[in-house]
Design an enzyme around this catalytic site. Structure first.
Site, PDB file in Angstrom:
ATOM      1  N   VAL A  73     -17.499   0.616  -2.124  1.00 13.70           N
ATOM      2  CA  VAL A  73     -17.561   1.944  -2.752  1.00 13.70           C
ATOM      3  C   VAL A  73     -18.715   1.982  -3.748  1.00 13.70           C
ATOM      4  CG1 VAL A  73     -16.362   3.595  -4.234  1.00 13.70           C
ATOM      5  CG2 VAL A  73     -15.072   2.361  -2.497  1.00 13.70           C
TER       6      VAL A  73
ATOM      7  N   TYR B  90       0.844  -1.200   0.000  1.00 12.98           N
ATOM      8  CA  TYR B  90       0.000   0.000   0.000  1.00 12.98           C
ATOM      9  C   TYR B  90       0.883   1.255   0.000  1.00 12.98           C
ATOM     10  CZ  TYR B  90      -4.266   2.648   0.842  1.00 12.98           C
ATOM     11  OH  TYR B  90      -5.331   3.506   0.702  1.00 12.98           O
TER      12      TYR B  90
ATOM     13  N   ASN C 256     -15.472   4.141   2.516  1.00  9.01           N
ATOM     14  CA  ASN C 256     -16.139   3.947   1.223  1.00  9.01           C
ATOM     15  C   ASN C 256     -17.242   4.961   0.913  1.00  9.01           C
ATOM     16  OD1 ASN C 256     -14.387   1.927   0.608  1.00  9.01           O
ATOM     17  ND2 ASN C 256     -15.732   0.265   1.244  1.00  9.01           N
TER      18      ASN C 256
ATOM     19  N   VAL D 141      -9.131   9.111  -0.751  1.00  7.40           N
ATOM     20  CA  VAL D 141      -9.874   9.768   0.331  1.00  7.40           C
ATOM     21  C   VAL D 141      -8.959  10.146   1.501  1.00  7.40           C
ATOM     22  CG1 VAL D 141     -10.636   7.704   1.614  1.00  7.40           C
ATOM     23  CG2 VAL D 141     -12.119   9.717   1.499  1.00  7.40           C
TER      24      VAL D 141
HETATM   25  N1  NAP Z   1      -8.933   5.828  -3.448  1.00  8.81           N
HETATM   26  C1  NAP Z   1      -9.632   5.785  -2.328  1.00  8.81           C
HETATM   27  O1  NAP Z   1      -9.737   6.754  -1.591  1.00  8.81           O
HETATM   28  C2  NAP Z   1     -10.325   4.512  -1.980  1.00  8.81           C
HETATM   29  C3  NAP Z   1     -11.251   4.478  -0.946  1.00  8.81           C
HETATM   30  C4  NAP Z   1     -11.924   3.281  -0.701  1.00  8.81           C
HETATM   31  C5  NAP Z   1     -11.619   2.157  -1.434  1.00  8.81           C
HETATM   32  N2  NAP Z   1     -10.666   2.227  -2.396  1.00  8.81           N
HETATM   33  C6  NAP Z   1     -10.322   1.090  -3.244  1.00  8.81           C
HETATM   34  O2  NAP Z   1     -11.504   0.730  -3.919  1.00  8.81           O
HETATM   35  C7  NAP Z   1     -11.470  -0.637  -4.242  1.00  8.81           C
HETATM   36  C8  NAP Z   1     -12.753  -1.268  -3.705  1.00  8.81           C
HETATM   37  O3  NAP Z   1     -12.757  -1.179  -2.287  1.00  8.81           O
HETATM   38  P1  NAP Z   1     -14.011  -1.730  -1.463  1.00  8.81           P
HETATM   39  O4  NAP Z   1     -13.726  -1.660  -0.025  1.00  8.81           O
HETATM   40  O5  NAP Z   1     -15.208  -1.096  -1.995  1.00  8.81           O
HETATM   41  O6  NAP Z   1     -13.919  -3.247  -1.941  1.00  8.81           O
HETATM   42  P2  NAP Z   1     -14.827  -4.525  -1.611  1.00  8.81           P
HETATM   43  O7  NAP Z   1     -16.122  -4.109  -1.031  1.00  8.81           O
HETATM   44  O8  NAP Z   1     -13.962  -5.470  -0.875  1.00  8.81           O
HETATM   45  O9  NAP Z   1     -15.090  -5.103  -3.060  1.00  8.81           O
HETATM   46  C9  NAP Z   1     -14.034  -5.514  -3.894  1.00  8.81           C
HETATM   47  C10 NAP Z   1     -14.466  -5.284  -5.323  1.00  8.81           C
HETATM   48  O10 NAP Z   1     -13.387  -5.535  -6.193  1.00  8.81           O
HETATM   49  C11 NAP Z   1     -13.810  -6.415  -7.223  1.00  8.81           C
HETATM   50  N3  NAP Z   1     -12.660  -7.204  -7.656  1.00  8.81           N
HETATM   51  C12 NAP Z   1     -11.861  -7.963  -6.895  1.00  8.81           C
HETATM   52  N4  NAP Z   1     -10.869  -8.502  -7.653  1.00  8.81           N
HETATM   53  C13 NAP Z   1     -11.087  -8.049  -8.911  1.00  8.81           C
HETATM   54  C14 NAP Z   1     -10.412  -8.253 -10.150  1.00  8.81           C
HETATM   55  N5  NAP Z   1      -9.314  -9.016 -10.225  1.00  8.81           N
HETATM   56  N6  NAP Z   1     -10.905  -7.643 -11.240  1.00  8.81           N
HETATM   57  C15 NAP Z   1     -12.017  -6.886 -11.159  1.00  8.81           C
HETATM   58  N7  NAP Z   1     -12.679  -6.641 -10.033  1.00  8.81           N
HETATM   59  C16 NAP Z   1     -12.218  -7.235  -8.918  1.00  8.81           C
HETATM   60  C17 NAP Z   1     -14.890  -7.265  -6.576  1.00  8.81           C
HETATM   61  O11 NAP Z   1     -15.706  -7.787  -7.569  1.00  8.81           O
HETATM   62  P3  NAP Z   1     -16.112  -9.356  -7.621  1.00  8.81           P
HETATM   63  O12 NAP Z   1     -17.341  -9.489  -6.794  1.00  8.81           O
HETATM   64  O13 NAP Z   1     -16.333  -9.558  -9.075  1.00  8.81           O
HETATM   65  O14 NAP Z   1     -14.955 -10.145  -7.070  1.00  8.81           O
HETATM   66  C18 NAP Z   1     -15.601  -6.190  -5.767  1.00  8.81           C
HETATM   67  O15 NAP Z   1     -16.459  -5.444  -6.586  1.00  8.81           O
HETATM   68  C19 NAP Z   1     -10.195  -1.188  -3.582  1.00  8.81           C
HETATM   69  O16 NAP Z   1      -9.180  -1.188  -4.556  1.00  8.81           O
HETATM   70  C20 NAP Z   1      -9.902  -0.158  -2.526  1.00  8.81           C
HETATM   71  O17 NAP Z   1      -8.554  -0.133  -2.149  1.00  8.81           O
HETATM   72  C21 NAP Z   1     -10.022   3.380  -2.682  1.00  8.81           C
END
Ligand code: NAP
Length: 378
Positions: free
Chosen positions: A199, A97, A170, A315
């Site tokens: 998210v 990370y 999220n 975020v």
């Molecule tokens: N930038 C920011 O501020 C910020 C804030 C929050 C979260 N995030 C990021 O947002 C993403 C989602 O977080 P979350 O907490 O919402 O996740 P989550 O609820 O754990 O869900 C994971 C998601 O990723 C998908 N996924 C997993 N492996 C994948 C792959 N190889 N190819 C395509 N899709 C895949 C899953 O789909 P399936 O059901 O198809 O497996 C599911 O939709 C993460 O990368 C997290 O680090 C970023």
């Protein structure tokens, strides 16, 4: 600031104040939402999921006793109530990370806690308040913590526990991405991949509350219809499979739904490229996650002929940029809590687990196609 761990000797005054705090908590009108307060008056340690090296979470995370520092004048003692496992937590343990805490470190970056004791200079918080952490990297997978008053922000405790535990990352990310990149009006549309993620589900609900259409892209799976029904039930306008993005049926969809002004990309790779193809002229694609671990490729035509804007969002950075004036964060939390109270924003599907069952929970959190979050209940 996270206070360093070291062995402490608590004075009798502190001990008796803790007992009072425990009694007060038992009387709390929100007690039904909270697992029974079990902090022993004499306890100087807490249980925590700690890692001493980076690596496979199932190999490096251990449930350990961790010393609690004394409560300083500007500190609060909190009892953690619930904390989810997010992808960033896994990446932090793996050592991949963007920010990594010093080791040993306690896992977890969000969760809700209840104040059980306040230092004598603390003015903004009182015993019984619910709080969430303002910043990442503080370690939330633990039973108790001593935190600086300025490291937490209070939350109303009339919202469901799971909503509070999963609010700080999220829904805040979804809220900012829907607010800060394009001026979206009712009737406009947003397209997003990983629409079943935490998210994604927040994006669907916040957008629906604002009258904005969402085109929700998910990976295909045997239970696609059930998932699609679930996402539509929380307000998703369209739910489509990744493959459909390349098919002529998209033309049918855009006969009734305007082309999106905003694309939200949590996946990367081919999926992101396909989102870009459907953006309106001059629209924005905001990348916030890279679940596919593949780079984003922008077609030259999207840049030249559609003048798309390719942006990113984190975020944690937003919170840090707004930390000197807490009003923007507070205003966002108030608005999100209002949506929760109105039944317009619900927590993602969650599986509740105890800290003791951490191996099972970590393993489940790393499985694809689950559409559910593992949440530790302390
Ligand atoms: N930038 C920011 O501020 C910020 C804030 C929050 C979260 N995030 C990021 O947002 C993403 C989602 O977080 P979350 O907490 O919402 O996740 P989550 O609820 O754990 O869900 C994971 C998601 O990723 C998908 N996924 C997993 N492996 C994948 C792959 N190889 N190819 C395509 N899709 C895949 C899953 O789909 P399936 O059901 O198809 O497996 C599911 O939709 C993460 O990368 C997290 O680090 C970023």
């Amino acid at each position: 600031m996270w206070l360093p761990f070291h062995t402490v000797c608590l004075g009798s005054l502190t001990v008796s104040r803790r007992s009072v705090a425990a009694a007060l908590l038992k009387c709390s009108k929100h007690r039904e939402n909270v697992s029974l307060f079990s902090h022993s008056a004499a306890a100087q340690t807490c249980k925590a999921l700690q890692f001493r090296n980076h690596g496979d979470p199932s190999k490096v995370v251990q449930l350990e006793d961790v010393d609690l520092p004394p409560i300083g004048e500007n500190d609060v003692l909190v009892k953690m109530l619930a904390a989810p496992i997010n992808p960033a937590d896994i990446n932090m343990i793996q050592g991949t990370y963007a920010i990594l805490p010093d080791l040993p470190a306690v896992g977890g970056n969000e969760g809700v806690a209840q104040v059980v004791e306040v230092g004598r200079n603390v003015t903004s918080l009182k015993t019984g308040d619910w709080v969430i952490h303002k910043d990442a990297g503080l370690g939330t997978w633990r039973t108790e913590a001593v935190l600086a008053e300025g490291d937490v922000i209070s939350l109303p405790n009339d919202i469901p526990l799971l909503s509070a535990a999963t609010l700080g990352v999220n829904p805040c990310t979804a809220f900012r991405m829907l607010s800060d990149f394009e001026e979206l009006k009712p009737g406009d549309s947003v397209i997003q991949n990983a629409a079943n993620s935490g998210v994604g589900q927040a994006v669907i609900q916040i957008a629906a509350a604002r009258g904005i259409n969402t085109i929700n892209v998910v990976r295909d799976r045997p239970e696609f219809t059930q998932l699609s029904d679930r996402l539509k039930a929380i307000g998703g306008t369209h739910v489509i499979k990744e493959e459909a993005l390349r098919r002529p049926e998209m033309r049918e969809l855009f006969k009734t739904c305007p082309k999106p002004k905003l694309a939200l990309n949590g996946v990367g790779g081919q999926s992101a490229t396909e989102l870009l193809r459907h953006l309106q002229f001059g629209g924005s694609m905001v990348t916030y996650g890279g679940m596919a671990k593949k780079p984003v490729t922008v077609p030259v035509s999207a840049l030249i002929f559609k003048d798309v804007k390719v942006r990113g969002f984190w975020v944690t950075q937003w919170k840090r940029d707004h930390s000197s004036d807490g009003r923007a964060f507070k205003a966002m939390l108030d608005e999100l809590c209002q949506l929760i109270r109105q039944g317009k924003l619900t927590a993602p599907a969650c599986t509740e687990v105890s800290l003791q069952d951490f191996n099972k929970a970590l393993d489940a959190a790393m499985q694809p196609f689950t559409s559910a979050k593992q949440v530790f209940i302390m």
